[in-house]
Design an enzyme around this catalytic site. Structure first.
Site, PDB file in Angstrom:
ATOM      1  NE  ARG A 184      -2.191 -11.579 -31.613  1.00  0.00           N
ATOM      2  CZ  ARG A 184      -1.975 -11.305 -33.341  1.00  0.00           C
ATOM      3  NH1 ARG A 184      -2.569 -12.354 -34.667  1.00  0.00           N
ATOM      4  NH2 ARG A 184      -0.254 -11.615 -33.679  1.00  0.00           N
ATOM      5  CB  SER A 253       3.269 -13.040 -25.053  1.00  0.00           C
ATOM      6  OG  SER A 253       1.790 -12.839 -25.751  1.00  0.00           O
ATOM      7  CE  LYS A 282       2.328 -13.860 -32.760  1.00  0.00           C
ATOM      8  NZ  LYS A 282       1.367 -13.030 -31.596  1.00  0.00           N
TER       9      LYS A 282
END
Length: 364
Positions: A184, A253, A282
């Protein structure tokens, strides 16, 4: 055809037929006991019987008289890969190749004896391409689903500064017990993601760890990943499947119970649940928290899926996650930003194992 040539042809036919029958039986057993797939088992069984019927056109006494295993020079020739089968999917791939190659051999040498026999074998060979393709793809998916089912520690990584550093980092995570590695990196260009993805895929090839590409179904295919993880703003599971097919894993998610039920209903292989705590990597407008994990644990008992708690989880709060019914976690900073990532990953894996063991034994 002279007698020596005829005996040679029969000897080749006998050996090749045995290889086909052995290969088909190897595949049939996987369909039967590995996949509990009655239709696949029947297809392979039918193929065996079709070949057996075709072989009746060749006098079995001639085949047996031509057999001379003790004098077969091929029995003493070995390759380095011949006895290396690290996964069931490797067994299936080898068996499929053996069947197809041997069918072609029977067909070609069979032409010297009976053209009609060769034609029958040709039809079986063409059929095998479709049936064995299905088998291998199912074996690949079965292997991934099996590894996913026992996975507890999921680590997210970025592209890092080089192929070498990423390769070394991934190797250390695997050694520490990480089960799934997701690439990611929102700031990386596509070409770099593909390059680094291929590095991860190659690094994990001979391990039991899974490689997941974040967001991008197209890059998951290009990097030969084991799956792709999508968020609520990315492609749906159905749209993702159109790109990656059925053999790749698809994770989703989720941030509330409704999204969890939707992900499961749409066929997601696993779900990420969070954010649980404030994250160091995040930012979120709100946090679903421990209450969300408890709700997921409570409301998905009839439709279970591997579920990974994510968001701000580390060794200091892992017990809270476990008390909510979660023994699978996905982390970034807890490992990547640790002074010793290897030690951090190993500690998390040990804690997960101990917490699950305590729950199973009923101790606190």
């Amino acid at each position: 055809m002279d007698s020596h040539s005829r005996e040679t042809a029969y000897r080749i036919l006998d050996a090749s037929a045995n290889r086909v029958f052995e290969g088909l039986r190897t595949i049939e057993e996987f369909y039967r006991f590995g996949l509990d797939d009655a239709e696949g088992t029947e297809q392979i069984k039918t193929m065996r019987h079709q070949l057996a019927d075709a072989m009746k056109q060749i006098d079995r006494r001639d085949l047996l008289h031509s057999r001379d295993t003790d004098a077969d020079v091929g029995t003493t020739i070995e390759t380095t890969q011949e006895y290396k089968r690290s996964k069931l999917v490797d067994v299936l791939a080898a068996a499929s190749q053996r069947v197809q190659q041997s069918l072609r051999t029977i067909e070609e040498y069979g032409k010297t004896i009976d053209g009609r026999f060769a034609k029958q074998v040709e039809a079986i060979r063409y059929r095998s391409y479709t049936v064995l393709k299905d088998c291998e793809l199912k074996a690949i998916r079965n292997d991934r689903v099996t590894r996913l089912a026992v996975a507890t520690l999921y680590a997210l990584v970025d592209c890092m500064d080089s192929d070498v550093s990423l390769r070394m980092y991934v190797a250390s995570l695997c050694e520490a017990g990480v089960d799934i590695i997701q690439l990611r990196d929102k700031n990386a260009p596509d070409r770099l993601l593909v390059q680094r993805g291929l590095v991860i895929a190659e690094s994990l090839r001979d391990t039991n760890a899974l490689f997941i590409m974040n967001d991008r179904a197209d890059l998951a295919v290009l990097t030969r990943s084991d799956g792709v993880h999508v968020g609520q703003d990315e492609l749906t599971v159905e749209q993702t499947r159109r790109i990656v097919g059925d053999e790749l894993l698809v994770g989703v998610s989720t941030h509330d119970v409704e999204q969890v039920h939707q992900a499961i209903a749409s066929g997601a292989d696993y779900i990420g649940c969070g954010p649980t705590f404030p994250s160091k990597t995040k930012s979120f407008d709100s946090h679903a928290g421990i209450a969300f994990l408890e709700a997921v644990h409570r409301e998905t008992k009839s439709t279970p899926r591997p579920a990974f708690a994510i968001g701000g989880i580390d060794a200091s709060n892992l017990q809270q996650v476990a008390q909510a019914g979660f023994h699978r976690i996905a982390v970034t900073a807890a490992i990547h930003q640790a002074a010793d990532p290897f030690a951090a990953a190993r500690e998390l894996k040990q804690q997960l194992t101990e917490l699950r063991s305590r729950q199973s034994s009923g101790t606190k």
